[in-house]
Design a protein around this motif. Structure first.
Motif, mmCIF file in Angstrom:
data_model
loop_
_atom_site.group_PDB
_atom_site.id
_atom_site.type_symbol
_atom_site.label_atom_id
_atom_site.label_comp_id
_atom_site.label_asym_id
_atom_site.label_seq_id
_atom_site.Cartn_x
_atom_site.Cartn_y
_atom_site.Cartn_z
ATOM 1 N N GLN A 118 0.823 -1.213 0.000
ATOM 2 C CA GLN A 118 0.000 0.000 0.000
ATOM 3 C C GLN A 118 0.853 1.256 0.000
ATOM 4 O OE1 GLN A 118 -3.030 -0.160 3.173
ATOM 5 N NE2 GLN A 118 -2.865 -2.394 3.054
ATOM 6 N N LEU B 259 -7.325 -2.995 -6.703
ATOM 7 C CA LEU B 259 -7.895 -2.493 -5.455
ATOM 8 C C LEU B 259 -8.034 -0.988 -5.560
ATOM 9 C CD1 LEU B 259 -5.739 -4.631 -2.994
ATOM 10 C CD2 LEU B 259 -8.069 -5.090 -3.769
ATOM 11 N N ASP B 260 -9.230 -0.530 -5.822
ATOM 12 C CA ASP B 260 -9.473 0.894 -6.043
ATOM 13 C C ASP B 260 -9.922 1.534 -4.729
ATOM 14 O OD1 ASP B 260 -9.723 3.328 -7.216
ATOM 15 O OD2 ASP B 260 -11.603 2.894 -8.253
ATOM 16 N N CYS B 261 -8.977 1.726 -3.827
ATOM 17 C CA CYS B 261 -9.279 2.294 -2.504
ATOM 18 C C CYS B 261 -8.374 3.486 -2.227
ATOM 19 C CB CYS B 261 -9.094 1.244 -1.413
ATOM 20 S SG CYS B 261 -10.123 -0.222 -1.602
ATOM 21 N N ARG C 274 -10.667 -3.394 4.579
ATOM 22 C CA ARG C 274 -10.152 -2.214 3.887
ATOM 23 C C ARG C 274 -8.649 -2.119 4.079
ATOM 24 N NH1 ARG C 274 -13.166 3.202 5.360
ATOM 25 N NH2 ARG C 274 -11.541 3.895 3.905
ATOM 26 N N SER D 168 -5.760 3.299 3.605
ATOM 27 C CA SER D 168 -6.978 3.955 3.162
ATOM 28 C C SER D 168 -7.922 4.179 4.337
ATOM 29 C CB SER D 168 -7.671 3.107 2.087
ATOM 30 O OG SER D 168 -8.941 3.630 1.756
ATOM 31 N N TYR D 169 -7.996 3.195 5.233
ATOM 32 C CA TYR D 169 -8.895 3.283 6.384
ATOM 33 C C TYR D 169 -8.390 4.282 7.432
ATOM 34 C CZ TYR D 169 -10.952 1.996 10.870
ATOM 35 O OH TYR D 169 -11.559 2.039 12.099
#
Length: 381
Positions: free
Chosen positions: A140, A195-197, A358, A362-363
C-alpha cells in the motif's frame, strides 16, 4: 556595527535550525479530518513529512520563505489578524492552496516495460508473526507514492485476499498453482484484481486459491521447480514496478520457489530485490529465523544464485510484555545483517481495517502504523 551584524546572523541561523516540527505537527492535527487524511496521502506521494507540507502551505499563504523557521508562525498570526481570520479558519485555506500547488505527481509509466520489476518476498516459516499485515502495508505504501504494485497472495489460507475483501480464485485450472505446475492454459492476467481504494489503480492483487495446499505435491513432479514462481509470474510482472509476495508459514518446495524468485537477476543491483522477514520480540521467532536463513544458504549453494536479505520487521511489539519483549528487541537490533527496518506496535487500527476489509492506509492514513509503513517503504528504496 559588527556586533549587530553578528547578532543578526546568529538569530537567522537559530531561526533556520528551528524548523518548528512540533508546531506544524500540532497544526496538521487541527485540520478537518478528511483534509488531514488527504494531506497525509499527498505528502507521502511527494515524499515529504506531513508537518513540512503544513509549514510550506502556511508560508506560501503568508508570502514568506518556508525556511524562515519560527518567523513563519509569527507571520501566520500577523496575516490572520490582518485578514480578520482565526488560525483555525486560515489553516484549511492554506492547506487547500498547497494542494493546488502540489498536485498528484505523474507516474513515469514508460519505464515499466524496460525495467525489471523489483521482487519483495515476505516470509517466515513461523505463523502469526504478521507476514500478511507487513506484505499488505508495504504494498500500500509503495502504491500510495506512485509505484504500480502487484500483491501476490501466495498463502493457501487466503488471509490477505480475505482481509482486502477479495474472493479467492475458484477456477483451480487457472490458479497460480496450476501455472507453477505447468497445468494452466490461460494467462494470469485474468485473475488480477485492482484495489481501487485511493491508490489510483496502482495496487493490484493476485488472489489466493485453495489448491495451493497441494502446491508442494504438484511441484515435486516439475523440472526446475525452484524457478516455478518466476515462470508463472513472467507474463504479468513486467507491468509492475514492484511485486510483493505474501508467503505461507512453510519451508517446503513452494517456499524454495518464492525465495528463488527474489534472487538478484543479471544486471540488477544487489539488495534491490530480496526477502523481508517479519519477526516478533520473543524466542520462537529467533528459532524460526535461523531455519529460514539456513534454507536461504542451501538455495544459494545448490542453485548458485545471489539472494539478498532486505531486512527485518519487528511486528506487534509491546514493551509492556516485559523483559522477554525488550531483550528480544535488543537482540534483533544488534544484528548487523539483516538490519531491523521497522518496529511496528500492536495497534487497534490494523485490526479494525481487517474487520472492515479495507487497506490500512486507506482506512486510517494518519495512524501510527500507516506512518511506519510509509517509512518502511522509503527505507526499502
Amino acid at each position: 556595527m559588527e556586533t549587530a551584524q553578528r547578532t543578526a546572523v546568529a538569530e537567522t541561523a537559530v531561526a533556520e535550525q528551528d524548523d518548528g516540527t512540533e508546531t506544524w505537527t500540532r497544526a496538521a492535527e487541527r485540520l478537518p479530518a478528511q483534509l488531514r487524511k488527504d494531506l497525509l496521502v499527498r505528502a507521502a506521494q511527494h515524499g515529504i513529512e506531513p508537518w513540512r507540507a503544513v509549514r510550506d502551505a502556511v508560508a506560501a499563504w503568508c508570502g514568506v520563505p518556508a525556511q524562515a523557521g519560527a518567523r513563519v508562525e509569527q507571520a501566520f498570526r500577523k496575516e490572520c489578524e490582518a485578514r480578520g481570520l482565526t488560525t483555525a479558519r486560515a489553516l484549511p485555506e492554506a492547506a487547500r492552496l498547497w494542494f493546488d500547488a502540489n498536485p498528484v505527481p505523474p507516474v513515469p509509466r514508460a519505464r515499466r516495460p524496460v525495467r525489471t520489476a523489483r521482487r519483495i518476498v515476505v516470509c517466515n516459516q513461523k505463523g502469526g508473526v504478521g507476514k500478511t499485515a507487513v506484505s499488505s502495508g508495504v504494498a500500500q505504501a509503495l502504491a500510495e507514492r506512485g509505484e504500480r504494485v502487484l500483491l501476490v497472495d501466495y498463502d493457501p489460507q487466503g488471509h490477505l485476499s480475505q482481509q482486502l475483501g477479495v474472493a479467492v480464485v475458484e477456477d483451480e485450472k487457472e490458479s497460480l498453482s496450476a501455472h507453477m505446475a505447468g497445468d494452466a492454459k490461460g494467462g494470469l492476467a485474468s485473475l488480477l484484481t485492482t484495489l481501487d481504494c485511493g491508490f489510483s489503480g496502482d495496487l493490484v492483487l493476485l488472489p489466493a486459491c485453495m489448491d495451493a495446499f497441494l502446491l508442494d505435491v504438484r511441484l515435486s513432479r516439475v523440472r526446475s521447480r525452484e524457478n516455478a514462481l518466476e515462470r508463472a509470474l513472467a507474463s504479468v510482472e513486467h507491468e509492475f514496478d514492484t511485486v510483493v509476495v505474501d508467503c505461507p508459514p512453510s519451508l517446503g518446495l513452494g517456499m524454495d520457489a518464492a525465495i528463488a524468485y527474489s534472487r538478484t537477476r543479471e544486471g540488477e543491483p544487489a539488495g534491490r530485490s530480496g526477502v523481508l522477514v517479519p519477526v516478533q520480540a520473543e524466542d520462537a521467532s529467533a528459532t524460526a529465523f535461523t531455519m529460514l536463513m539456513d534454507q536461504m544458504e542451501d538455495l544459494r549453494a545448490d542453485l548458485g544464485i545471489q539472494l539478498s536479505q532486505l531486512g527485518l520487521v519487528v511486528n506487534l511489539y509491546d514493551a509492556r510484555r516485559g523483559y522477554i519483549a525488550t531483550s528480544s528487541l535488543e537482540k534483533w537490533q544488534a544484528l548487523e545483517q539483516p538490519r531491523v527496518l521497522a518496529v511496528l506496535p500492536d495497534r487497534k487500527e490494523q485490526r479494525e481495517a481487517v474487520r472492515l476489509q479495507r487497506p490500512l492506509l486507506s482506512y486510517a492514513p494518519g495512524s501510527e502504523q500507516a506512518q511506519l509503513f510509509r517509512e518502511l517503504a522509503r527505507r526499502l528504496g
